[in-house]
Enzyme design. Structure first.
Site, PDB file in Angstrom:
ATOM      1  N   LYS A   1      10.494 -22.734  23.614  1.00  0.00           N
ATOM      2  CA  LYS A   1      11.054 -23.609  24.655  1.00  0.00           C
ATOM      3  C   LYS A   1      12.495 -23.190  24.969  1.00  0.00           C
ATOM      4  O   LYS A   1      12.907 -23.188  26.126  1.00  0.00           O
ATOM      5  CB  LYS A   1      11.001 -25.081  24.222  1.00  0.00           C
ATOM      6  CG  LYS A   1       9.611 -25.672  24.112  1.00  0.00           C
ATOM      7  CD  LYS A   1       8.908 -25.865  25.446  1.00  0.00           C
ATOM      8  CE  LYS A   1       9.495 -26.968  26.287  1.00  0.00           C
ATOM      9  NZ  LYS A   1       8.712 -27.158  27.551  1.00  0.00           N
TER      10      LYS A   1
ATOM     11  N   TYR B   1       7.579 -23.519  18.391  1.00  0.00           N
ATOM     12  CA  TYR B   1       7.622 -24.335  19.620  1.00  0.00           C
ATOM     13  C   TYR B   1       9.052 -24.413  20.169  1.00  0.00           C
ATOM     14  O   TYR B   1       9.295 -24.097  21.340  1.00  0.00           O
ATOM     15  CB  TYR B   1       7.062 -25.735  19.314  1.00  0.00           C
ATOM     16  CG  TYR B   1       7.310 -26.756  20.407  1.00  0.00           C
ATOM     17  CD1 TYR B   1       6.579 -26.729  21.597  1.00  0.00           C
ATOM     18  CD2 TYR B   1       8.271 -27.757  20.249  1.00  0.00           C
ATOM     19  CE1 TYR B   1       6.807 -27.671  22.598  1.00  0.00           C
ATOM     20  CE2 TYR B   1       8.497 -28.700  21.238  1.00  0.00           C
ATOM     21  CZ  TYR B   1       7.767 -28.656  22.404  1.00  0.00           C
ATOM     22  OH  TYR B   1       8.000 -29.586  23.397  1.00  0.00           O
TER      23      TYR B   1
ATOM     24  N   GLY C   1      -1.016 -33.730  32.101  1.00  0.00           N
ATOM     25  CA  GLY C   1      -0.299 -34.129  30.889  1.00  0.00           C
ATOM     26  C   GLY C   1       0.367 -35.495  31.061  1.00  0.00           C
ATOM     27  O   GLY C   1       0.285 -36.108  32.134  1.00  0.00           O
TER      28      GLY C   1
ATOM     29  N   LEU D   1       3.617 -36.374  31.233  1.00  0.00           N
ATOM     30  CA  LEU D   1       4.660 -36.389  32.262  1.00  0.00           C
ATOM     31  C   LEU D   1       4.052 -36.146  33.641  1.00  0.00           C
ATOM     32  O   LEU D   1       4.414 -36.817  34.615  1.00  0.00           O
ATOM     33  CB  LEU D   1       5.714 -35.317  31.947  1.00  0.00           C
ATOM     34  CG  LEU D   1       6.795 -35.119  33.012  1.00  0.00           C
ATOM     35  CD1 LEU D   1       7.566 -36.410  33.259  1.00  0.00           C
ATOM     36  CD2 LEU D   1       7.742 -33.986  32.621  1.00  0.00           C
TER      37      LEU D   1
ATOM     38  N   ASP E   1      -2.266 -21.640  36.167  1.00  0.00           N
ATOM     39  CA  ASP E   1      -1.843 -21.271  34.813  1.00  0.00           C
ATOM     40  C   ASP E   1      -0.445 -20.665  34.949  1.00  0.00           C
ATOM     41  O   ASP E   1      -0.285 -19.569  35.488  1.00  0.00           O
ATOM     42  CB  ASP E   1      -2.845 -20.248  34.249  1.00  0.00           C
ATOM     43  CG  ASP E   1      -2.402 -19.657  32.921  1.00  0.00           C
ATOM     44  OD1 ASP E   1      -1.288 -19.977  32.453  1.00  0.00           O
ATOM     45  OD2 ASP E   1      -3.163 -18.862  32.352  1.00  0.00           O
TER      46      ASP E   1
ATOM     47  N   ASP F   1      14.182 -31.512  22.485  1.00  0.00           N
ATOM     48  CA  ASP F   1      15.193 -31.688  21.430  1.00  0.00           C
ATOM     49  C   ASP F   1      14.958 -30.701  20.275  1.00  0.00           C
ATOM     50  O   ASP F   1      15.857 -30.474  19.464  1.00  0.00           O
ATOM     51  CB  ASP F   1      15.156 -33.128  20.901  1.00  0.00           C
ATOM     52  CG  ASP F   1      13.775 -33.561  20.420  1.00  0.00           C
ATOM     53  OD1 ASP F   1      12.758 -33.031  20.925  1.00  0.00           O
ATOM     54  OD2 ASP F   1      13.692 -34.428  19.536  1.00  0.00           O
TER      55      ASP F   1
ATOM     56  N   ALA G   1       3.387 -27.319  29.565  1.00  0.00           N
ATOM     57  CA  ALA G   1       3.956 -26.707  28.358  1.00  0.00           C
ATOM     58  C   ALA G   1       2.872 -26.582  27.296  1.00  0.00           C
ATOM     59  O   ALA G   1       1.845 -27.264  27.352  1.00  0.00           O
ATOM     60  CB  ALA G   1       5.100 -27.565  27.813  1.00  0.00           C
TER      61      ALA G   1
ATOM     62  N   TRP H   1      10.482 -37.015  21.841  1.00  0.00           N
ATOM     63  CA  TRP H   1       9.603 -38.090  21.368  1.00  0.00           C
ATOM     64  C   TRP H   1       8.901 -38.815  22.533  1.00  0.00           C
ATOM     65  O   TRP H   1       9.016 -40.035  22.688  1.00  0.00           O
ATOM     66  CB  TRP H   1      10.398 -39.094  20.529  1.00  0.00           C
ATOM     67  CG  TRP H   1      10.997 -38.582  19.256  1.00  0.00           C
ATOM     68  CD1 TRP H   1      11.417 -37.311  18.980  1.00  0.00           C
ATOM     69  CD2 TRP H   1      11.282 -39.342  18.067  1.00  0.00           C
ATOM     70  NE1 TRP H   1      11.925 -37.242  17.715  1.00  0.00           N
ATOM     71  CE2 TRP H   1      11.867 -38.468  17.129  1.00  0.00           C
ATOM     72  CE3 TRP H   1      11.108 -40.685  17.705  1.00  0.00           C
ATOM     73  CZ2 TRP H   1      12.265 -38.896  15.859  1.00  0.00           C
ATOM     74  CZ3 TRP H   1      11.517 -41.108  16.446  1.00  0.00           C
ATOM     75  CH2 TRP H   1      12.071 -40.214  15.547  1.00  0.00           C
TER      76      TRP H   1
HETATM   77  N1  NAP Z   1       5.405 -34.789  23.981  1.00  0.00           N
HETATM   78  C1  NAP Z   1       6.590 -34.827  23.425  1.00  0.00           C
HETATM   79  O1  NAP Z   1       6.841 -35.553  22.457  1.00  0.00           O
HETATM   80  C2  NAP Z   1       7.718 -33.964  23.964  1.00  0.00           C
HETATM   81  C3  NAP Z   1       8.948 -33.969  23.299  1.00  0.00           C
HETATM   82  C4  NAP Z   1       9.983 -33.203  23.818  1.00  0.00           C
HETATM   83  C5  NAP Z   1       9.794 -32.461  24.974  1.00  0.00           C
HETATM   84  N2  NAP Z   1       8.583 -32.465  25.571  1.00  0.00           N
HETATM   85  C6  NAP Z   1       8.416 -31.649  26.779  1.00  0.00           C
HETATM   86  O2  NAP Z   1       8.108 -32.521  27.853  1.00  0.00           O
HETATM   87  C7  NAP Z   1       7.254 -31.861  28.780  1.00  0.00           C
HETATM   88  C8  NAP Z   1       6.056 -32.718  29.084  1.00  0.00           C
HETATM   89  O3  NAP Z   1       5.352 -32.940  27.873  1.00  0.00           O
HETATM   90  P1  NAP Z   1       4.035 -33.844  27.811  1.00  0.00           P
HETATM   91  O4  NAP Z   1       4.170 -34.715  26.623  1.00  0.00           O
HETATM   92  O5  NAP Z   1       3.745 -34.436  29.144  1.00  0.00           O
HETATM   93  O6  NAP Z   1       2.974 -32.713  27.473  1.00  0.00           O
HETATM   94  P2  NAP Z   1       1.379 -32.788  27.480  1.00  0.00           P
HETATM   95  O7  NAP Z   1       0.907 -34.176  27.653  1.00  0.00           O
HETATM   96  O8  NAP Z   1       0.927 -31.985  26.304  1.00  0.00           O
HETATM   97  O9  NAP Z   1       1.031 -31.999  28.810  1.00  0.00           O
HETATM   98  C9  NAP Z   1       1.266 -30.636  28.940  1.00  0.00           C
HETATM   99  C10 NAP Z   1       0.353 -30.134  30.036  1.00  0.00           C
HETATM  100  O10 NAP Z   1       0.593 -28.734  30.196  1.00  0.00           O
HETATM  101  C11 NAP Z   1      -0.630 -28.148  30.526  1.00  0.00           C
HETATM  102  N3  NAP Z   1      -0.633 -26.721  30.232  1.00  0.00           N
HETATM  103  C12 NAP Z   1      -0.732 -26.098  29.021  1.00  0.00           C
HETATM  104  N4  NAP Z   1      -0.720 -24.764  29.185  1.00  0.00           N
HETATM  105  C13 NAP Z   1      -0.617 -24.538  30.530  1.00  0.00           C
HETATM  106  C14 NAP Z   1      -0.557 -23.362  31.327  1.00  0.00           C
HETATM  107  N5  NAP Z   1      -0.615 -22.138  30.796  1.00  0.00           N
HETATM  108  N6  NAP Z   1      -0.447 -23.516  32.669  1.00  0.00           N
HETATM  109  C15 NAP Z   1      -0.407 -24.733  33.233  1.00  0.00           C
HETATM  110  N7  NAP Z   1      -0.469 -25.885  32.527  1.00  0.00           N
HETATM  111  C16 NAP Z   1      -0.568 -25.774  31.193  1.00  0.00           C
HETATM  112  C17 NAP Z   1      -1.644 -28.865  29.678  1.00  0.00           C
HETATM  113  O11 NAP Z   1      -2.902 -28.749  30.295  1.00  0.00           O
HETATM  114  P3  NAP Z   1      -4.242 -28.641  29.380  1.00  0.00           P
HETATM  115  O12 NAP Z   1      -4.325 -29.936  28.687  1.00  0.00           O
HETATM  116  O13 NAP Z   1      -5.300 -28.413  30.374  1.00  0.00           O
HETATM  117  O14 NAP Z   1      -3.993 -27.496  28.459  1.00  0.00           O
HETATM  118  C18 NAP Z   1      -1.129 -30.306  29.720  1.00  0.00           C
HETATM  119  O15 NAP Z   1      -1.749 -31.048  30.749  1.00  0.00           O
HETATM  120  C19 NAP Z   1       6.961 -30.489  28.159  1.00  0.00           C
HETATM  121  O16 NAP Z   1       7.842 -29.545  28.685  1.00  0.00           O
HETATM  122  C20 NAP Z   1       7.254 -30.694  26.698  1.00  0.00           C
HETATM  123  O17 NAP Z   1       7.613 -29.476  26.053  1.00  0.00           O
HETATM  124  C21 NAP Z   1       7.543 -33.214  25.119  1.00  0.00           C
END
Ligand code: NAP
Length: 284
Positions: free
Chosen positions: A128, A124, A10, A12, A35, A101, A59, A149
């Site tokens: 969370k 969501y 992902g 992060l 997983d 957030d 996530a 964001w």
């Molecule tokens: N993106 C935002 O705007 C945002 C905002 C606020 C908070 N956050 C939080 O910040 C964190 C990082 O977000 P991000 O943007 O880096 O997310 P991301 O790019 O969507 O990456 C999430 C990763 O989690 C993996 N994943 C999904 N289900 C899984 C499972 N059951 N076991 C193991 N891995 C799994 C996904 O893999 P696959 O692709 O293979 O499914 C993906 O690589 C998360 O906690 C998110 O909730 C994000």
């Protein structure tokens, strides 16, 4: 420091790997290898690796899709962090978990403190929030970092979507009545590394960008940078839209600015997202 990283593919996860401090040992797992919703797999991998710390970057992040897949969202966002916290406790590892957030309803008008009341508007945010509580109940020493964001050079995010849309459209309507702080995933990764280095005490921390904007203002800035960097020939015409004019399956908070004073007191700088935007648009 031996780190077990989940969600390695992902935004992060990839930014964290790029910034691993020298001398730290990393075991990075994508969803196919680990997983987090699979309790026995989590136990098996954590107990055999015995990491010093687990960083959970995994996530279920599809905010709108979660409305029609609440069980799947809960498995990843609630049971996942619980599984990791229990496994961390069993081997004496630290846990740094990331939240959102969207645990707030956005009715506030001052930056949200870690102690402010939560009230998620959608599946969501609810899953969370349940994940934060489950992780802290199993391991009170866990650090739970709420962010917002998130964008980066990796994966799908608002910055990439805007630049791509502008390649084929001369005009775009962008929501202007939701405000928040964009956060560069690379800065967030550095913040998590600092929390591990200073051995931050358990509990919730807010981490986001150092300046608030609406999605409209963010898009406007993205296009300014994309034109200045030669990534786009010209800026599309932008129209400000209301949330009502742009309905989505999941409701989103109107105001979700996070107060970052607590994490700043540990020596963590908030995300300078303006600077990051220039860097990553150059990399696109
Ligand atoms: N993106 C935002 O705007 C945002 C905002 C606020 C908070 N956050 C939080 O910040 C964190 C990082 O977000 P991000 O943007 O880096 O997310 P991301 O790019 O969507 O990456 C999430 C990763 O989690 C993996 N994943 C999904 N289900 C899984 C499972 N059951 N076991 C193991 N891995 C799994 C996904 O893999 P696959 O692709 O293979 O499914 C993906 O690589 C998360 O906690 C998110 O909730 C994000």
């Amino acid at each position: 420091m031996k780190i077990l990283l989940t969600g390695a593919s992902g935004q992060l996860g990839r930014c964290f790997q790029d910034r691993l401090p020298e001398g730290w040992q990393l075991h990075a797992f994508g969803s196919a290898e680990l997983d987090i919703s699979n309790k026995s797999q989590v136990e098996e991998i954590v107990s055999s690796l015995k990491p010093d710390a687990i960083v959970n970057a995994a996530a279920y992040t599809a905010v709108d899709k979660a409305e029609s897949e609440p069980e799947q969202a809960a498995k990843v966002n609630t049971q996942g962090p619980q599984n990791l916290a229990l496994a961390a406790r069993a081997v004496g590892a630290k846990l740094v978990h990331v939240s959102t957030d969207y645990v707030f309803d956005g009715q506030g008008n001052h930056p949200y403190l870690e102690t402010d009341a939560t009230n998620p508007l959608g599946v969501y945010g609810k899953t969370k929030l349940d994940g934060e509580n489950a992780a802290l109940a199993a391991l009170p020493e866990a650090a739970v970092v709420r962010t917002a964001w998130v964008f980066s050079e990796y994966g799908n995010n608002f910055v990439k979507t805007m630049v791509k849309l502008a390649e084929s459209r001369d005009a775009l309507g962008i929501v202007s009545d939701q405000r928040g702080c964009p956060t560069y995933a690379g800065d967030l990764a550095n913040a998590l590394i600092t929390l591990l280095k200073v051995e931050a005490s358990g509990g919730i921390y807010h981490y986001g960008g150092d300046r608030e904007v609406s999605w409209f203002e963010f898009a406007d800035k993205i296009f300014d940078v994309a034109v200045a960097e030669g990534r786009l020939e010209k800026k599309p015409a932008l129209t400000a839209m209301t949330t009502e004019q742009y309905p989505t399956p999941a409701k989103r908070p109107a105001y979700s600015v996070l107060d970052g004073e607590k994490i700043k007191s540990l020596g963590v700088a908030l995300s300078d997202w303006d600077a990051a935007l220039q860097d990553i648009i150059r990399k696109f």
